[in-house]
Write an enzyme that holds these catalytic residues in place. Structure first.
Site, PDB file in Angstrom:
ATOM      1  N   ASN A  33     -11.334   8.196  23.516  1.00 51.40           N
ATOM      2  CA  ASN A  33     -10.066   8.866  23.797  1.00 51.40           C
ATOM      3  C   ASN A  33      -8.870   7.930  23.758  1.00 51.40           C
ATOM      4  OD1 ASN A  33     -12.299  10.219  25.955  1.00 51.40           O
ATOM      5  ND2 ASN A  33     -11.332  11.574  24.470  1.00 51.40           N
TER       6      ASN A  33
ATOM      7  N   ILE B 198      -3.299   7.468  23.748  1.00 51.95           N
ATOM      8  CA  ILE B 198      -4.283   8.023  24.679  1.00 51.95           C
ATOM      9  C   ILE B 198      -4.338   9.539  24.557  1.00 51.95           C
ATOM     10  CG2 ILE B 198      -4.899   8.241  27.128  1.00 51.95           C
ATOM     11  CD1 ILE B 198      -2.998   5.696  27.521  1.00 51.95           C
ATOM     12  N   CYS B 199      -5.550  10.079  24.533  1.00 55.35           N
ATOM     13  CA  CYS B 199      -5.749  11.528  24.567  1.00 55.35           C
ATOM     14  C   CYS B 199      -6.160  11.908  25.987  1.00 55.35           C
ATOM     15  CB  CYS B 199      -6.826  11.946  23.562  1.00 55.35           C
ATOM     16  SG  CYS B 199      -7.119  13.728  23.524  1.00 55.35           S
ATOM     17  N   LEU B 200      -5.214  12.420  26.761  1.00 58.09           N
ATOM     18  CA  LEU B 200      -5.466  12.817  28.147  1.00 58.09           C
ATOM     19  C   LEU B 200      -4.527  13.970  28.476  1.00 58.09           C
ATOM     20  CD1 LEU B 200      -7.014  12.160  30.789  1.00 58.09           C
ATOM     21  CD2 LEU B 200      -5.093  10.673  31.410  1.00 58.09           C
TER      22      LEU B 200
END
Length: 221
Positions: A79, A87-89
């Site tokens: 991620n 960032i993938c959040l």
């Protein structure tokens, strides 16, 4: 003093007063709206023993808009982009809430290192590695932690931390040395072999799905 600056100053002060979390927030060039956050890699993960830094930009409408964060420290994680640190959040996008703080968001990033979401990746190649062979992925993530985040030496036998440790490109890519040597023996340069095997996810059970001719074809391009 405007509300945004008051809020940011309070959050920075609260973080400084909390010694137990080991979360740090520092100003960049005395700018309260450009910060560097830091936290330790979680225990029991490949990131244990490392110290990770995050670039933080406070938007004009904070806290009603999410902060912008990306890793400064290189991280091997599904991620997190291994190239840019993006960032993938969800809380950095549509799940953001004004009740979240800089510290709680950094703690969420720390938790993300514990719980990768490979089916919603930021880095598709790393996610494939994770889903193909978790143990190999963890070895690679541990090695990246050693090289980039000052983590302890891992299985690959390089020195401790990034200082003075010669970087092992095969370990960085999470590949088997014997596989790289097999195609080097055919006369191909190591860097090219590593790049092709990494892109084809030539790891774990996936090795049986990719024949040698396909690899040679890619190496000849």
């Amino acid at each position: 003093m405007d509300a945004r600056l008051r809020r940011v100053n309070k959050e920075i002060a609260d973080c400084k007063n909390d010694k137990s979390s080991k979360i740090t927030i520092d100003l960049v060039d005395d700018n309260p709206f450009h910060l560097i956050g830091g936290f330790d890699g979680p225990d029991g993960t490949p990131y244990e023993g490392g110290r990770f830094q995050v670039d933080i930009v406070i938007p004009d409408n904070y806290p009603f808009q999410p902060v912008k964060m990306k890793f400064i420290t290189k991280v091997y994680h599904p991620n997190v982009s291994s190239a840019s640190g993006a960032i993938c959040l969800d809380i950095l996008k549509d799940a953001w809430s004004p009740v979240l703080t800089l510290k709680s968001t950094l703690i969420s990033l720390q938790s993300l290192l514990c719980s990768p979401e490979p089916r919603d990746p930021q880095d598709a190649e790393v996610a494939k590695h994770y889903m193909t062979s978790k143990s190999s992925f963890e070895d690679t993530a541990r090695y990246w932690t050693m090289v980039y985040a000052g983590g302890p030496g891992g299985k690959n036998g390089a020195g401790k931390g990034s200082q003075g440790a010669e970087r092992d490109e095969i370990a960085m890519a999470g590949l088997d040395r014997a596989h790289v040597a097999q195609f080097e023996a055919l006369g191909f340069e190591r860097a090219k072999v590593i790049d092709v095997l990494r892109r084809l996810n030539y790891r774990g059970a996936n090795v049986a799905n990719i024949n040698d001719d396909r690899i040679v074809e890619e190496l000849l391009k």
